[in-house]
Design a protein around this motif. Structure first.
Motif, PDB file in Angstrom:
ATOM      1  N   ALA A  27       0.554  -1.074   0.038  1.00 47.24           N
ATOM      2  CA  ALA A  27       0.211   0.156   0.344  1.00 47.24           C
ATOM      3  C   ALA A  27       1.153   1.241   0.113  1.00 47.24           C
ATOM      4  O   ALA A  27       0.685   2.374  -1.017  1.00 47.24           O
ATOM      5  CB  ALA A  27      -1.139  -0.112   1.287  1.00 47.24           C
ATOM      6  N   LEU A  28       1.986   1.556   0.545  1.00 44.39           N
ATOM      7  CA  LEU A  28       2.962   2.503   0.784  1.00 44.39           C
ATOM      8  C   LEU A  28       3.341   2.517  -0.468  1.00 44.39           C
ATOM      9  O   LEU A  28       3.750   3.808  -1.295  1.00 44.39           O
ATOM     10  CB  LEU A  28       3.877   2.356   1.597  1.00 44.39           C
ATOM     11  CG  LEU A  28       3.029   2.648   2.998  1.00 44.39           C
ATOM     12  CD1 LEU A  28       4.092   1.911   3.957  1.00 44.39           C
ATOM     13  CD2 LEU A  28       3.369   3.680   3.620  1.00 44.39           C
ATOM     14  N   SER A  29       4.146   1.770  -1.922  1.00 43.20           N
ATOM     15  CA  SER A  29       4.229   1.319  -2.585  1.00 43.20           C
ATOM     16  C   SER A  29       3.091   2.104  -3.759  1.00 43.20           C
ATOM     17  O   SER A  29       3.763   2.678  -4.565  1.00 43.20           O
ATOM     18  CB  SER A  29       4.542   0.190  -3.600  1.00 43.20           C
ATOM     19  OG  SER A  29       3.645  -0.718  -3.784  1.00 43.20           O
ATOM     20  N   TRP A  30       1.797   1.873  -3.383  1.00 40.82           N
ATOM     21  CA  TRP A  30       1.070   3.182  -4.400  1.00 40.82           C
ATOM     22  C   TRP A  30       1.112   3.918  -4.671  1.00 40.82           C
ATOM     23  O   TRP A  30       0.369   5.019  -4.813  1.00 40.82           O
ATOM     24  CB  TRP A  30      -0.649   1.727  -3.908  1.00 40.82           C
ATOM     25  CG  TRP A  30      -0.863   0.651  -4.734  1.00 40.82           C
ATOM     26  CD1 TRP A  30       0.659  -0.128  -5.395  1.00 40.82           C
ATOM     27  CD2 TRP A  30      -1.279  -0.394  -3.919  1.00 40.82           C
ATOM     28  NE1 TRP A  30      -0.374  -1.004  -5.322  1.00 40.82           N
ATOM     29  CE2 TRP A  30      -0.789  -1.081  -4.253  1.00 40.82           C
ATOM     30  CE3 TRP A  30      -2.502  -0.228  -3.072  1.00 40.82           C
ATOM     31  CZ2 TRP A  30      -1.811  -3.017  -4.017  1.00 40.82           C
ATOM     32  CZ3 TRP A  30      -3.159  -1.959  -2.949  1.00 40.82           C
ATOM     33  CH2 TRP A  30      -2.914  -2.803  -3.499  1.00 40.82           C
ATOM     34  N   VAL A  31       1.662   4.494  -2.445  1.00 37.92           N
ATOM     35  CA  VAL A  31       1.059   6.363  -2.646  1.00 37.92           C
ATOM     36  C   VAL A  31       2.281   6.660  -2.824  1.00 37.92           C
ATOM     37  O   VAL A  31       2.945   7.858  -2.271  1.00 37.92           O
ATOM     38  CB  VAL A  31       0.477   6.233  -1.533  1.00 37.92           C
ATOM     39  CG1 VAL A  31      -0.406   6.146  -1.154  1.00 37.92           C
ATOM     40  CG2 VAL A  31       1.113   6.010  -0.343  1.00 37.92           C
ATOM     41  N   GLY A  32       3.511   5.906  -3.440  1.00 40.01           N
ATOM     42  CA  GLY A  32       4.924   7.003  -3.571  1.00 40.01           C
ATOM     43  C   GLY A  32       5.846   6.444  -3.117  1.00 40.01           C
ATOM     44  O   GLY A  32       6.878   7.020  -2.822  1.00 40.01           O
ATOM     45  N   ALA A  33       5.249   5.835  -1.122  1.00 37.43           N
ATOM     46  CA  ALA A  33       6.364   6.016  -0.636  1.00 37.43           C
ATOM     47  C   ALA A  33       7.589   4.527  -0.228  1.00 37.43           C
ATOM     48  O   ALA A  33       7.031   3.777  -0.638  1.00 37.43           O
ATOM     49  CB  ALA A  33       5.662   5.550   0.823  1.00 37.43           C
ATOM     50  N   GLY A  34       8.494   4.625  -0.434  1.00 40.59           N
ATOM     51  CA  GLY A  34       9.636   3.629  -0.019  1.00 40.59           C
ATOM     52  C   GLY A  34       9.007   2.330   0.583  1.00 40.59           C
ATOM     53  O   GLY A  34       8.377   2.694   1.620  1.00 40.59           O
ATOM     54  N   PRO A  35       9.085   0.814   1.096  1.00 35.01           N
ATOM     55  CA  PRO A  35       9.218   0.003   2.128  1.00 35.01           C
ATOM     56  C   PRO A  35       9.656  -0.066   2.810  1.00 35.01           C
ATOM     57  O   PRO A  35      11.185   1.154   3.227  1.00 35.01           O
ATOM     58  CB  PRO A  35      10.248  -1.236   0.587  1.00 35.01           C
ATOM     59  CG  PRO A  35      10.292  -0.582   0.167  1.00 35.01           C
ATOM     60  CD  PRO A  35      10.573   0.897   0.206  1.00 35.01           C
ATOM     61  N   VAL A  36       9.678   0.161   4.049  1.00 29.85           N
ATOM     62  CA  VAL A  36       9.378  -0.156   5.756  1.00 29.85           C
ATOM     63  C   VAL A  36       9.603  -1.852   6.255  1.00 29.85           C
ATOM     64  O   VAL A  36       8.889  -2.391   6.094  1.00 29.85           O
ATOM     65  CB  VAL A  36       8.503   0.924   6.188  1.00 29.85           C
ATOM     66  CG1 VAL A  36       9.495   0.924   8.231  1.00 29.85           C
ATOM     67  CG2 VAL A  36       8.186   2.563   6.083  1.00 29.85           C
ATOM     68  N   ASN A  37      11.050  -1.338   6.739  1.00 30.62           N
ATOM     69  CA  ASN A  37      11.352  -2.946   7.647  1.00 30.62           C
ATOM     70  C   ASN A  37      11.025  -2.845   9.312  1.00 30.62           C
ATOM     71  O   ASN A  37      11.175  -2.559  10.104  1.00 30.62           O
ATOM     72  CB  ASN A  37      12.860  -2.807   7.716  1.00 30.62           C
ATOM     73  CG  ASN A  37      13.395  -2.969   6.621  1.00 30.62           C
ATOM     74  OD1 ASN A  37      13.292  -4.308   5.376  1.00 30.62           O
ATOM     75  ND2 ASN A  37      14.654  -2.544   6.327  1.00 30.62           N
ATOM     76  N   TRP A  38       9.649  -3.079   9.032  1.00 27.37           N
ATOM     77  CA  TRP A  38       8.927  -2.791  10.048  1.00 27.37           C
ATOM     78  C   TRP A  38       9.454  -3.810  11.332  1.00 27.37           C
ATOM     79  O   TRP A  38       9.234  -4.014  12.597  1.00 27.37           O
ATOM     80  CB  TRP A  38       7.120  -3.484   9.789  1.00 27.37           C
ATOM     81  CG  TRP A  38       6.503  -2.416   8.941  1.00 27.37           C
ATOM     82  CD1 TRP A  38       5.995  -2.193   7.571  1.00 27.37           C
ATOM     83  CD2 TRP A  38       5.482  -1.295   8.871  1.00 27.37           C
ATOM     84  NE1 TRP A  38       5.911  -1.719   6.868  1.00 27.37           N
ATOM     85  CE2 TRP A  38       5.366   0.112   8.124  1.00 27.37           C
ATOM     86  CE3 TRP A  38       5.880  -0.300  10.524  1.00 27.37           C
ATOM     87  CZ2 TRP A  38       4.658   0.797   8.071  1.00 27.37           C
ATOM     88  CZ3 TRP A  38       5.223   1.064  10.325  1.00 27.37           C
ATOM     89  CH2 TRP A  38       4.562   1.443   9.402  1.00 27.37           C
TER      90      TRP A  38
END
Length: 303
Positions: A147-158
């Protein structure tokens, strides 16, 4: 037989009946609470090894295990993580639960159905909930990063980043605890007489004023017990954290509960004494808050 003779006999019969009903509860508390607590305290005061744990001949160590725990480099971070985990979880669980309880108190169409759906996180086994959140927060295939990639945000190592692992388990715990707060606070709202709101409306109070001047004060006893029960539960949360991060990486999400388990059962050479000592610290913390709650309630009753 005179009435004076029959009265003591009836009194004794009533006392025996009361003790008969009370006996199962007393036995349950002794077997499942008092004995484990005594054994845990005894475990923390002796220097147990695997051999002595089986044979029962561990030497007495006094408070050496507690001193070892306090001197350990993991203690301060674990205590801080426990405080952050507990405070943030309680704040969001209570706030969101109260907002939902007020929302559902209007009794609109499908209100009962939606309330039942909100209970799903509470009804699911914790291993299922924690595993689901682990999948959702997976760095490579999780839906959250997608979902973050759809809004242009990078991946997070949660789950694998020291900066995010603690917040990841907090988010999962908040989601799991909201239904409990919703149910208890909703029940408290239903106990408030509608005449109180009508009187406040006649006095010119708006919706926000009615909430702060009427709802919130009258809901205070229910709110107090909700927060206390949530505090006791959150202090001992283990399975969610262990399934999602195992307290890592590098102890970034280690709390006192996960540390206690790791000391006692997570190593090839378990440290039963220090593990029990950490568990007793959690019990003392919960007991202190419980005593504070009782004292506050007594003051309010006497006022």
């Amino acid at each position: 037989m005179s009435r004076a003779t029959r009265t003591p006999a009836r009194t004794r019969s009533g006392q025996w009946a009361a003790w008969a009903f009370l006996a199962p509860v007393v036995l349950y508390l002794l077997i499942f609470y008092a004995y484990p607590l005594y054994h845990n305290v005894e475990l923390s005061l002796r220097n147990y090894t695997v051999r002595s744990f089986v044979q029962g001949d561990a030497p007495f160590a006094g408070f050496a295990n507690y001193a070892k725990v306090f001197a350990d480099a993991t203690f301060a971070p674990a205590l801080w993580h426990t405080i952050v985990f507990t405070v943030v979880s309680l704040a969001f669980q209570f706030t969101i639960g109260l907002a939902l309880a007020v929302f559902f108190s209007r009794n609109f169409r499908l209100s009962a159905t939606l309330r039942a759906l909100f209970l799903v996180p509470w009804l699911l086994p914790l291993i299922v909930s924690a595993s689901t959140w682990s999948w959702m927060l997976n760095s490579e295939s999780g839906v959250v990063n997608a979902a973050l990639s759809w809004v242009g945000a990078g991946p997070v190592n949660w789950l694998t980043s020291p900066d995010w692992s603690l917040w990841s388990v907090i988010i999962a715990n908040i989601w799991i605890g909201i239904p409990f707060n919703l149910v208890v606070l909703y029940s408290g709202l239903q106990a408030i007489p509608s005449a109180v709101y009508e009187a406040a409306a006649l006095d010119g109070a708006g919706p926000w004023q009615r909430f702060w001047r009427v709802t919130f004060p009258l809901l205070r006893p229910v709110s107090a017990i909700t927060l206390l029960l949530g505090l006791v539960y959150t202090l001992k949360v283990f399975d969610i954290i262990w399934i999602m991060t195992k307290g890592g990486p590098s102890d970034a999400s280690t709390t006192l509960a996960t540390w206690s388990y790791r000391l006692g059962f997570g190593n090839l050479l378990p440290s039963f004494g220090p593990g029990a000592a950490v568990g007793n610290l959690l019990i003392v913390m919960a007991l202190v808050f419980g005593l504070v709650y009782i004292r506050v309630q007594r003051r309010q009753a006497a006022a």
